[in-house]
Design an enzyme around this catalytic site. Structure first.
Site, PDB file in Angstrom:
ATOM      1  CE  LYS A 172      -1.356 -11.595   6.052  1.00  0.00           C
ATOM      2  NZ  LYS A 172      -1.231 -11.677   4.560  1.00  0.00           N
ATOM      3  CD  GLU A 175      -2.994 -10.475   1.048  1.00  0.00           C
ATOM      4  OE1 GLU A 175      -3.998  -9.764   1.137  1.00  0.00           O
ATOM      5  OE2 GLU A 175      -1.852 -10.121   1.427  1.00  0.00           O
ATOM      6  N   GLY A 225       5.781  -3.563   6.639  1.00  0.00           N
ATOM      7  CA  GLY A 225       4.904  -3.114   5.562  1.00  0.00           C
ATOM      8  C   GLY A 225       4.707  -1.616   5.614  1.00  0.00           C
ATOM      9  N   GLY A 226       3.601  -1.142   5.060  1.00  0.00           N
ATOM     10  CA  GLY A 226       3.344   0.279   4.940  1.00  0.00           C
ATOM     11  C   GLY A 226       2.955   0.930   6.259  1.00  0.00           C
ATOM     12  CD  GLU A 228       0.014   5.235   4.774  1.00  0.00           C
ATOM     13  OE1 GLU A 228       0.683   4.239   4.391  1.00  0.00           O
ATOM     14  OE2 GLU A 228       0.439   6.401   4.708  1.00  0.00           O
ATOM     15  CB  THR A 229      -0.762  -1.640   6.942  1.00  0.00           C
ATOM     16  OG1 THR A 229      -1.277  -1.472   5.620  1.00  0.00           O
ATOM     17  CG2 THR A 229      -1.230  -2.977   7.484  1.00  0.00           C
ATOM     18  N   GLY A 230       0.551  -0.157   9.434  1.00  0.00           N
ATOM     19  CA  GLY A 230       1.159  -0.210  10.759  1.00  0.00           C
ATOM     20  C   GLY A 230       0.357   0.557  11.796  1.00  0.00           C
ATOM     21  CB  CYS A 281      11.019  -0.215   3.683  1.00  0.00           C
ATOM     22  SG  CYS A 281      12.221  -1.340   4.413  1.00  0.00           S
ATOM     23  CD  GLU A 382       7.511   3.327   1.483  1.00  0.00           C
ATOM     24  OE1 GLU A 382       8.603   2.769   1.691  1.00  0.00           O
ATOM     25  OE2 GLU A 382       6.483   3.074   2.150  1.00  0.00           O
TER      26      GLU A 382
END
Length: 491
Positions: A172, A175, A225-226, A228-230, A281, A382
């Site tokens: 994926k 977006e 990715g970030g 928090e999402t991790g 990153c 970040e």
């Protein structure tokens, strides 16, 4: 309208929804793409599961997998300019950076094609009439979630080792930036991959990404990715005890000692934070300067930052492009306001560029703060934009303490003419990717990821390949005989 690729076919989303894709340099719509849902990702996962468990992929040799990757690399090599222009149009980065990314993706395809035939097993001498051995096998179905800052190259660095290892994938893209990955799947389609081996699903992380993580038919999730999402991905994956690879955020220190080569250190301080608009990153977003060179170093740094040519990525001479979206631009501008309110001194930048040719895009001037303290949010969090914060130190110990003083541990650098000092300091940095007297140079042969809350697992190199392989123990009786564990009588 761009579609998804599932089980060897180009498909619209089940719900027939679409999403506009815009050019961050001017806010104009480039095209629209299918916007998938949970139903679409389930179709893709089922296809990948079937291809791995019982399709022709299960009988495909490592040599054949390597040949497919080489074929993709060759086709991409013939289309570098096309892909680079599309990447710039969709992501906004300067063309020279996009072109480098496409070349890097080609190198990754070739590198992992070469590794496909190289998994090593082992045999063991054991104290019985047995032969004990270890073999390596593919993990299985892999879900891969890609960020928007390096849309193609970060997709390939997940796809290539997974295919080389014999996995099947559902990927994926972000977006905002699916276009080059859609084009890459056109190459996959042309190259003869069996149905279900490579699947592309478009759509939001909250639905498509979430289903990819929680679905029990997926054996591993790889995410960039970030942080928090991790964390959310790790919690969700725990429900089915999935393997997880997380390449997350950073707030990386760039340490400059007084004895460093001045021009080299200034040049790399700029490159560390302002390449790819700071949307990296591993960006050197914290500049740690030895106090004795502050008065010489900072004015030159500011002078050069103000001369960076900001503009559309496809415009000749552009050195720094727009941020990815209006929302992200506003997030970065909010952090700049936070820095001002915290008492940091703004030396340059700090505003949206409103020149006539830039006003419709998401451009922020290169920004530098000084007079910062360790507890400030702009030092700890970040920002993911062209914002540099400067701290000062007087001793090695103080530099190391400041460098390690965040929750992150992705990257870091040391600039000094003293080789012993460089190694002393670099060995004490709690970071996975480090440099001495340079910044950002990385290689596909070497592992990538961080310490602390910057990630779990590794990508690239043989370490990244290993992430897509399981280890199986096999024990063979050389002289089969009854065990007599429960006695000799039979009934």
């Amino acid at each position: 309208m761009e579609k998804m690729f599932i089980n060897g076919k180009w498909l619209h989303s089940v719900n027939r929804e679409t999403r506009d894709i815009t050019n961050p340099a001017n806010g104009e719509v480039i095209t629209n793409v299918a916007d998938g849902s949970e139903e679409d990702v389930k179709l893709a996962i089922n296809a990948a599961r079937s291809a791995f468990d019982k399709g022709e992929w299960t009988e495909t040799s490592a040599r054949s997998r390597a040949d497919l990757l080489y074929k993709v690399a060759d086709k991409l090599t013939n289309r570098v300019e096309e892909f680079a222009k599309l990447e710039t149009l969709n992501n906004g980065k300067p063309y020279r950076e996009a072109e480098y990314d496409i070349q890097d993706a080609i190198n990754q395809l070739q590198y992992f094609a070469g590794l496909a035939t190289k998994p090593k097993g082992q045999t063991f001498d054991v104290p019985e009439d047995m032969q004990s051995m270890v073999v390596r096998e593919p993990v299985g179905v892999v879900g891969q979630i890609i960020p928007w800052n390096y849309p193609l190259v970060m997709a390939v660095q997940k796809i290539a080792p997974a295919i080389a290892a014999g996995c099947t994938i559902v990927i994926k893209p972000a977006e905002h930036t699916p276009l080059t990955l859609i084009k890459l799947f056109e190459i996959f389609d042309e190259s003869g991959f069996p149905p279900g081996v490579v699947n592309l699903v478009l759509g939001p992380g909250a639905t498509v990404g979430a289903e990819l993580v929680r679905n029990p038919k997926v054996d591993k999730v790889a995410f960039t990715g970030g942080t928090e999402t991790g964390i959310r991905i790790m919690k969700s994956a725990a429900e089915t005890i999935k393997k997880v690879g997380l390449e997350l955020g950073g707030k990386s220190p760039n340490i400059v000692f007084a004895d460093a080569d001045f021009e080299t250190a200034v040049d790399h301080a700029l490159y560390a934070i302002f390449s790819n608009q700071g949307q990296v990153c591993s960006a050197g977003s914290r500049l740690l300067l030895e106090k004795s060179i502050y008065d010489k170093f900072v004015p030159e740094l500011v002078r050069r930052a103000q001369k960076i040519k900001v503009g559309p990525g496809l415009m000749e001479g552009t050195e720094m492009g727009p941020l990815i979206s209006e929302n992200h631009m506003n997030r970065v501008l909010n952090y700049i306001d936070i820095g001002k309110n915290e008492g940091a001194t703004l030396l340059c930048g700090g505003y949206k560029l409103e020149d006539e040719e830039l006003s419709r895009g998401y451009f922020i001037a290169p920004t530098i703060f000084t007079d910062t303290t360790p507890e400030m949010r702009i030092v700890q969090e970040e920002i993911f934009g062209p914002v540099l914060v400067i701290q000062t130190f007087e001793t090695e110990e103080e530099a190391i303490t400041l460098a390690n003083g965040t929750k992150y541990g992705l990257a870091g650098a040391v600039f000094t003419a003293d080789g012993s000092k460089a190694l002393r300091v670099i060995r004490k940095l709690r970071a996975g990717i480090t440099w001495i007297n340079t910044y950002h140079n990385t290689y596909n042969e070497a592992p990538w990821s961080g310490y602390k809350q910057s990630g779990i697992g590794r990508e690239l190199g043989t370490y990244g390949f290993e992430e897509y392989l399981e280890t199986k123990q096999i024990n063979i009786s050389i002289r089969p005989k009854p065990s007599h564990w429960f006695g000799n009588e039979t009934s």
